[in-house]
Enzyme design. Structure first.
Site, PDB file in Angstrom:
ATOM      1  N   ASP A 290       0.862  -1.181   0.000  1.00  0.00           N
ATOM      2  CA  ASP A 290       0.000   0.000   0.000  1.00  0.00           C
ATOM      3  C   ASP A 290       0.897   1.228   0.000  1.00  0.00           C
ATOM      4  O   ASP A 290       2.105   1.143   0.231  1.00  0.00           O
ATOM      5  CB  ASP A 290      -0.902  -0.009   1.245  1.00  0.00           C
ATOM      6  CG  ASP A 290      -1.807   1.220   1.314  1.00  0.00           C
ATOM      7  OD1 ASP A 290      -2.538   1.460   0.331  1.00  0.00           O
ATOM      8  OD2 ASP A 290      -1.786   1.946   2.314  1.00  0.00           O
ATOM      9  N   SER A 291       0.308   2.364  -0.254  1.00  0.00           N
ATOM     10  CA  SER A 291       1.063   3.620  -0.190  1.00  0.00           C
ATOM     11  C   SER A 291       1.523   3.922   1.226  1.00  0.00           C
ATOM     12  O   SER A 291       2.423   4.738   1.431  1.00  0.00           O
ATOM     13  CB  SER A 291       0.202   4.778  -0.704  1.00  0.00           C
ATOM     14  OG  SER A 291      -0.970   4.919   0.096  1.00  0.00           O
TER      15      SER A 291
ATOM     16  N   TYR B 205      -0.598   8.702  -2.365  1.00  0.00           N
ATOM     17  CA  TYR B 205      -0.699   8.480  -3.805  1.00  0.00           C
ATOM     18  C   TYR B 205      -1.836   9.301  -4.430  1.00  0.00           C
ATOM     19  O   TYR B 205      -1.841   9.560  -5.620  1.00  0.00           O
ATOM     20  CB  TYR B 205      -0.983   7.006  -4.089  1.00  0.00           C
ATOM     21  CG  TYR B 205       0.217   6.075  -4.033  1.00  0.00           C
ATOM     22  CD1 TYR B 205       1.478   6.510  -3.646  1.00  0.00           C
ATOM     23  CD2 TYR B 205       0.068   4.739  -4.372  1.00  0.00           C
ATOM     24  CE1 TYR B 205       2.558   5.639  -3.593  1.00  0.00           C
ATOM     25  CE2 TYR B 205       1.144   3.859  -4.332  1.00  0.00           C
ATOM     26  CZ  TYR B 205       2.380   4.310  -3.939  1.00  0.00           C
ATOM     27  OH  TYR B 205       3.435   3.444  -3.904  1.00  0.00           O
ATOM     28  N   GLY B 206      -2.831   9.649  -3.610  1.00  0.00           N
ATOM     29  CA  GLY B 206      -4.083  10.195  -4.124  1.00  0.00           C
ATOM     30  C   GLY B 206      -3.956  11.359  -5.087  1.00  0.00           C
ATOM     31  O   GLY B 206      -4.703  11.461  -6.052  1.00  0.00           O
TER      32      GLY B 206
ATOM     33  N   CYS C 102      -4.206  -1.140  -2.198  1.00  0.00           N
ATOM     34  CA  CYS C 102      -4.334   0.321  -2.299  1.00  0.00           C
ATOM     35  C   CYS C 102      -5.277   0.603  -3.448  1.00  0.00           C
ATOM     36  O   CYS C 102      -5.018   0.191  -4.583  1.00  0.00           O
ATOM     37  CB  CYS C 102      -2.961   0.937  -2.558  1.00  0.00           C
ATOM     38  SG  CYS C 102      -2.972   2.716  -2.906  1.00  0.00           S
ATOM     39  N   ASN C 103      -6.382   1.280  -3.172  1.00  0.00           N
ATOM     40  CA  ASN C 103      -7.360   1.565  -4.213  1.00  0.00           C
ATOM     41  C   ASN C 103      -6.779   2.425  -5.327  1.00  0.00           C
ATOM     42  O   ASN C 103      -7.027   2.188  -6.514  1.00  0.00           O
ATOM     43  CB  ASN C 103      -8.580   2.272  -3.603  1.00  0.00           C
ATOM     44  CG  ASN C 103      -9.338   1.385  -2.641  1.00  0.00           C
ATOM     45  OD1 ASN C 103      -8.930   1.228  -1.495  1.00  0.00           O
ATOM     46  ND2 ASN C 103     -10.433   0.805  -3.086  1.00  0.00           N
ATOM     47  N   THR C 104      -5.994   3.432  -4.942  1.00  0.00           N
ATOM     48  CA  THR C 104      -5.427   4.338  -5.939  1.00  0.00           C
ATOM     49  C   THR C 104      -4.458   3.603  -6.851  1.00  0.00           C
ATOM     50  O   THR C 104      -4.489   3.763  -8.078  1.00  0.00           O
ATOM     51  CB  THR C 104      -4.717   5.508  -5.234  1.00  0.00           C
ATOM     52  OG1 THR C 104      -5.663   6.208  -4.413  1.00  0.00           O
ATOM     53  CG2 THR C 104      -4.149   6.485  -6.245  1.00  0.00           C
TER      54      THR C 104
ATOM     55  N   CYS D 245     -11.127   3.422   0.124  1.00  0.00           N
ATOM     56  CA  CYS D 245      -9.691   3.534   0.347  1.00  0.00           C
ATOM     57  C   CYS D 245      -9.366   2.633   1.527  1.00  0.00           C
ATOM     58  O   CYS D 245     -10.109   2.634   2.519  1.00  0.00           O
ATOM     59  CB  CYS D 245      -9.292   4.978   0.645  1.00  0.00           C
ATOM     60  SG  CYS D 245      -7.568   5.192   1.170  1.00  0.00           S
ATOM     61  N   THR D 246      -8.277   1.876   1.424  1.00  0.00           N
ATOM     62  CA  THR D 246      -7.981   0.908   2.487  1.00  0.00           C
ATOM     63  C   THR D 246      -7.617   1.569   3.805  1.00  0.00           C
ATOM     64  O   THR D 246      -7.594   0.906   4.848  1.00  0.00           O
ATOM     65  CB  THR D 246      -6.857  -0.050   2.059  1.00  0.00           C
ATOM     66  OG1 THR D 246      -5.719   0.694   1.620  1.00  0.00           O
ATOM     67  CG2 THR D 246      -7.332  -0.973   0.941  1.00  0.00           C
ATOM     68  N   HIS D 247      -7.334   2.873   3.801  1.00  0.00           N
ATOM     69  CA  HIS D 247      -7.090   3.579   5.058  1.00  0.00           C
ATOM     70  C   HIS D 247      -8.378   3.760   5.869  1.00  0.00           C
ATOM     71  O   HIS D 247      -8.341   3.845   7.098  1.00  0.00           O
ATOM     72  CB  HIS D 247      -6.503   4.969   4.790  1.00  0.00           C
ATOM     73  CG  HIS D 247      -5.062   4.978   4.391  1.00  0.00           C
ATOM     74  ND1 HIS D 247      -4.634   4.620   3.139  1.00  0.00           N
ATOM     75  CD2 HIS D 247      -3.947   5.309   5.089  1.00  0.00           C
ATOM     76  CE1 HIS D 247      -3.316   4.746   3.079  1.00  0.00           C
ATOM     77  NE2 HIS D 247      -2.879   5.152   4.252  1.00  0.00           N
TER      78      HIS D 247
END
Length: 277
Positions: A17-18, A49-50, A80-82, A193-195
């Site tokens: 992930d970022s 990353y967004g 990471c979705n982005t 978003c995974t966050h």
């Protein structure tokens, strides 16, 4: 594949992930596949990353994939979705034989459960601007008559990265992003978003204060883990041992910060190394 070592059942799964958001996916993998060994990579030195150009995200993703393959990863989870939206196609093109799982906003499960036919989607600007997201959104809207309300959550992933899960600043951001969606009739919210699962309890508090009825929250970590398990079985790569898997972690940021996040968010204590990527 750049990794010359033969891939076997005992090899680890690479998850990246970022930053620390992918820990929300790692949590599900640990629970569902406890015998699998895992590598976690947090690209915190280049987060978030967004707001970055797509070509930058693609370059980072490919570099990290190569690094994890050199650590003998047998499969890759782009948690990471982005990064999924921007670069998973590039990863699959470069490593066609590698099992690769990405994360996507859970629009399909949201469309299946919404009763009001209005779904709010909390995500980064980059995810919401991606062709992948908008194609799926249009396709599902036409098929289900569900209205998807995209909400870019600028700064929210940064707050999670800093460990500020319930500070006044984070609560204010969530109120700004969540309340309008509820006011427009959303009875389902997608954590795109995974966050964001790490602030789900605060989102639930806002729902209680704002909404007149029940609201379903969609976290895609479970679906990602199910797909990972299917791919491992399909490629005959599932771990056959009965011992608990190992966990190692890497970061381009500060190792103590990632160690702290593992303890605070997952109660885990993996070895964390600085990654030269």
């Amino acid at each position: 594949m750049s990794n010359a070592t033969p891939i076997g059942n005992e090899n680890p799964i690479g998850v990246f992930d970022s930053g620390i958001g992918g820990l929300s996916v790692l949590r599900h993998i640990c629970q569902t596949l406890p015998h699998e060994s895992l590598l976690y990579f947090a690209d915190s030195g280049f987060a978030p990353y967004g707001g970055k150009p797509e070509e930058v995200i693609v370059a980072r993703t490919l570099a990290i994939a190569e690094f994890l393959l050199k650590q003998h990863a047998k499969a890759l989870v782009v948690a990471c979705n982005t990064a999924t939206a921007a670069s998973i196609a590039a990863v699959r093109a470069r490593y066609p034989e590698l099992p690769v799982v990405g994360v996507e906003p859970g629009l399909k499960p949201a469309a299946a459960v919404t009763k009001s036919k209005v779904v709010g989607v909390l995500a980064t600007e980059r995810t919401l601007a991606s062709n992948k997201f908008n194609s799926l959104r249009q396709q599902l809207s036409a098929a289900t008559q569900v209205t998807f309300l995209p909400q870019a959550c600028v700064g929210l992933a940064d707050q999670v990265e800093k460990g500020e899960l319930q500070t006044p600043a984070t609560i204010a951001l969530l109120q700004r992003y969540v309340t309008p969606l509820l006011q427009e009739g959303a009875d389902t919210l997608v954590l795109g978003c995974t966050h964001y699962p790490f602030v789900q309890s605060t989102i639930e508090q806002i729902i209680e204060q704002t909404s007149g009825g029940p609201v379903t929250i969609i976290d895609t970590g479970e679906a990602v883990t199910r797909q990972l398990a299917r791919l491992l079985q399909q490629h005959a790569l599932q771990c056959e041992g009965n011992q608990a898997g190992t966990l190692r972690a890497f970061t381009t940021g500060e190792a103590p910060a990632l160690s702290s996040a593992f303890v605070t968010l997952l109660n885990l204590h993996p070895e964390v190394q600085k990654a030269p990527v």
